[in-house]
Design an enzyme around this catalytic site. Structure first.
Site, PDB file in Angstrom:
ATOM      1  N   GLU A 262      24.684  48.022  24.947  1.00  0.00           N
ATOM      2  CA  GLU A 262      25.897  47.691  24.053  1.00  0.00           C
ATOM      3  C   GLU A 262      27.109  47.215  25.186  1.00  0.00           C
ATOM      4  O   GLU A 262      27.476  47.704  25.857  1.00  0.00           O
ATOM      5  CB  GLU A 262      26.572  49.144  23.688  1.00  0.00           C
ATOM      6  CG  GLU A 262      25.747  49.913  22.850  1.00  0.00           C
ATOM      7  CD  GLU A 262      25.815  49.423  21.364  1.00  0.00           C
ATOM      8  OE1 GLU A 262      26.748  48.532  21.196  1.00  0.00           O
ATOM      9  OE2 GLU A 262      25.224  49.899  20.488  1.00  0.00           O
ATOM     10  N   CYS A 296      35.918  47.883  23.645  1.00  0.00           N
ATOM     11  CA  CYS A 296      34.873  46.607  23.275  1.00  0.00           C
ATOM     12  C   CYS A 296      35.127  46.001  21.996  1.00  0.00           C
ATOM     13  O   CYS A 296      34.861  44.826  22.033  1.00  0.00           O
ATOM     14  CB  CYS A 296      33.579  47.417  23.352  1.00  0.00           C
ATOM     15  SG  CYS A 296      33.363  48.834  22.127  1.00  0.00           S
TER      16      CYS A 296
END
Ligand code: NAD
Length: 508
Positions: A262, A296
């Site tokens: 990720e 993010c």
């Protein structure tokens, strides 16, 4: 959680929250400095794990695995259920730690813990739904089916900006799947990790589960590498920068381990001429400025139709002018600090590069509160109009900079949206259904997350979370991402009394 803690001693408050979670604060000492971005003060000294310590933690998780694997999945779910109850009870305590270490405003810090509670609920349900399928066999008197089994030890490496939530996505699912977990959090947010780990340890004790099923190692990058390189770790789930992913992925691949990545995003929203601009504005500001641009999924690129760009940027600049920046414990503040000086320098460098590449800063960018808090780095979020998607726009700068680009045809907007190396989150603001469908189609956004009429950040735990290209391809949290934490076996059972071969092959 107190809404105005500004005048209380931060360290005292953090120690109280740690004690409430079950951490022995008095025994804390060591070379790792837990520092708060709110004030720059050192909250505690902590022991840093060596490579040998990491190896020993993996060893304990390996030993705990067979007993845990053999506990029925719904019974494993009880530990996660209890963890969720304790997280609910200590939501404010853990949020104090998250706020002190990651600099989040109160509602986002509480939201991060809520996300943990939500994934615990989800995982408890999942513990009764580790479904395999049965397929028709081509042979008479045969049953063909798939079954799912625990993997072993899962190593979780996590980033500073979600100190506990992303780890909990991994851990709640890995535990119900029958795996044991070794967690290496970001060394920047070690106290939040200790609080969360202590609550899980209590849940394990309360349920009488094997004590060593979860291990916390407070390690730096080298310690992280020992975890990544350990052949006893079946799956490495690593959240962080693309740089980190480039180091981790080949090492895990070299030993044929599994990797769930990720990594960074460079998220964009398209604003079409038919969009409700007031709704778009709210979605854009939350996505671009929330967590001071350190998610993010933070919105970093705004791709606006040329017919509405002037009116929208005017509204944006106005909205940015009203943002209150400062100590996130004060509820009137919407923007807290950057994590450290390095982040601040990276932001300034990106702003200089943007200007050299033809950009115009329309709002923000400067440091504030430098005199009152010389060791903390608060900035005004920036809006920068760019003539094209230049080099700096293609990079993820982990700070609140929103680049504004324009388009005339939707195809051009989608090309811009997809024209970066990362592929995490994306959005379109439109009231034209055909445009929305084109954006969501295979020829539309190439990201793991594609939204219509909401911003790029603030995902729910029920959907699979992750992204494509340099974001790493991993999927965590909801949907069927539990499968990443298990191994699949295909079983054929012959009850015919004969031995027919597949594909009609004859032998003896
Ligand atoms: P980072 O890459 O600096 O560190 C992340 C973690 O990896 C830390 O625990 C660090 O100690 C560890 N690490 C670094 N190099 C390593 C190595 N070679 N071997 C093993 N471990 C190593 O990231 P950060 O600054 O903490 O977080 C910000 C980054 O994380 C941003 O790029 C952001 O987009 C990304 N992020 C992605 C997601 C997602 O779900 N896609 C979620 C949160 C953050």
């Amino acid at each position: 959680m107190s809404q105005t803690l500004q005048n209380t001693a931060l360290t005292t408050d953090v120690h109280r929250a740690l004690r409430a979670c079950g951490v022995d604060v008095d025994g804390l000492t060591g070379e790792l400095e837990a520092r708060s971005p709110l004030t720059g003060e050192v909250l505690a000294g902590l022991p840093l794990a060596s490579a040998a310590d990491v190896g020993a933690a993996v060893g304990r998780a390996v030993e705990a695995f067979p007993a845990w694997r053999d506990v029925p999945a719904p019974v494993r779910g009880n530990v996660v259920k209890r963890w969720g109850e304790l997280l609910t009870e200590h939501k404010e305590d853990l949020a104090v730690l998250v706020q002190a270490e990651a600099g989040k405003i109160t509602s986002e810090a509480l939201g991060e813990v809520q996300e943990m509670i939500d994934i615990c609920d989800f995982a408890v349900g999942q513990s009764r739904m580790l479904y395999g399928r049965t397929m028709p066999s081509e042979r008479p008197g045969h049953r063909l089916m798939e079954t799912w089994h625990p993997l072993g030890v899962v190593g979780v490496v996590s980033a500073f900006n979600f100190p506990v939530a992303v780890y909990s996505w991994n851990t709640a699912l890995a535990l119900v799947c029958g795996d044991t977990v070794v967690w290496k959090p970001s060394e920047t947010v070690a106290l939040s990790a200790m609080g969360s780990h202590a609550l899980l340890a209590r849940a394990v004790r309360d349920c009488g589960a094997p004590a060593e099923i979860h291990q916390l190692v407070l390690a730096d990058r080298e310690g992280g590498q020992s975890l990544v390189d350990d052949p006893r770790v079946a799956l490495v789930s690593a959240t962080g920068s693309v740089r980190m992913g480039r180091e981790v992925a080949p090492r895990v691949a070299a030993r044929f381990g599994r990797c769930l990545l990720e990594l960074g995003g460079n998220n964009a929203a398209i604003v079409a001429p038919s969009a409700d601009l007031d709704l778009a504005l709210r979605g854009i500001v939350f996505s671009a400025v929330g967590t001071a641009g350190q998610r993010c999924t933070t919105l970093r690129r705004l791709i606006v139709h040329e017919s509405v760009v002037d009116v929208l940027t005017e509204k944006l600049v106005q909205a940015y002018g009203t943002l209150s920046i400062g100590d996130p414990r004060e509820t009137s503040n919407l923007v807290g600090p950057l994590i450290d000086e390095r982040s601040h320098d990276a932001m300034q460098q990106a702003l200089r590069a943007a200007q050299e590449q033809g950009g115009t800063v329309l709002a923000g960018g400067e440091r504030v509160l430098a005199e009152e808090r010389p060791e903390a780095f608060y900035v005004r979020p920036a809006v920068v109009r760019m003539p094209a998607q230049t080099e700096v726009v293609q990079e993820e700068t982990f700070a609140p900079i929103l680049y504004v680009l324009t388009y005339s045809e939707l195809a051009e907007a989608i090309e811009l949206q997809n024209g970066v190396p990362q592929g995490l989150s994306s959005a379109i603001f439109t009231n034209d259904q055909l445009e929305a469908e084109r954006f969501l189609s295979s020829a539309g956004s190439d990201c793991g997350i594609a939204n219509v009429n909401i911003g790029t950040s603030g995902a729910e735990i029920g959907g699979a979370f992750g992204g494509e290209k340099e974001t790493g391809g991993g999927r965590e949290s909801g949907s069927d991402s539990w499968k990443a934490y298990m191994r699949q076996a295909t079983n054929t059972v012959n009850y015919s009394g004969e031995l027919p071969l597949a594909q009609g092959v004859t032998f003896i």
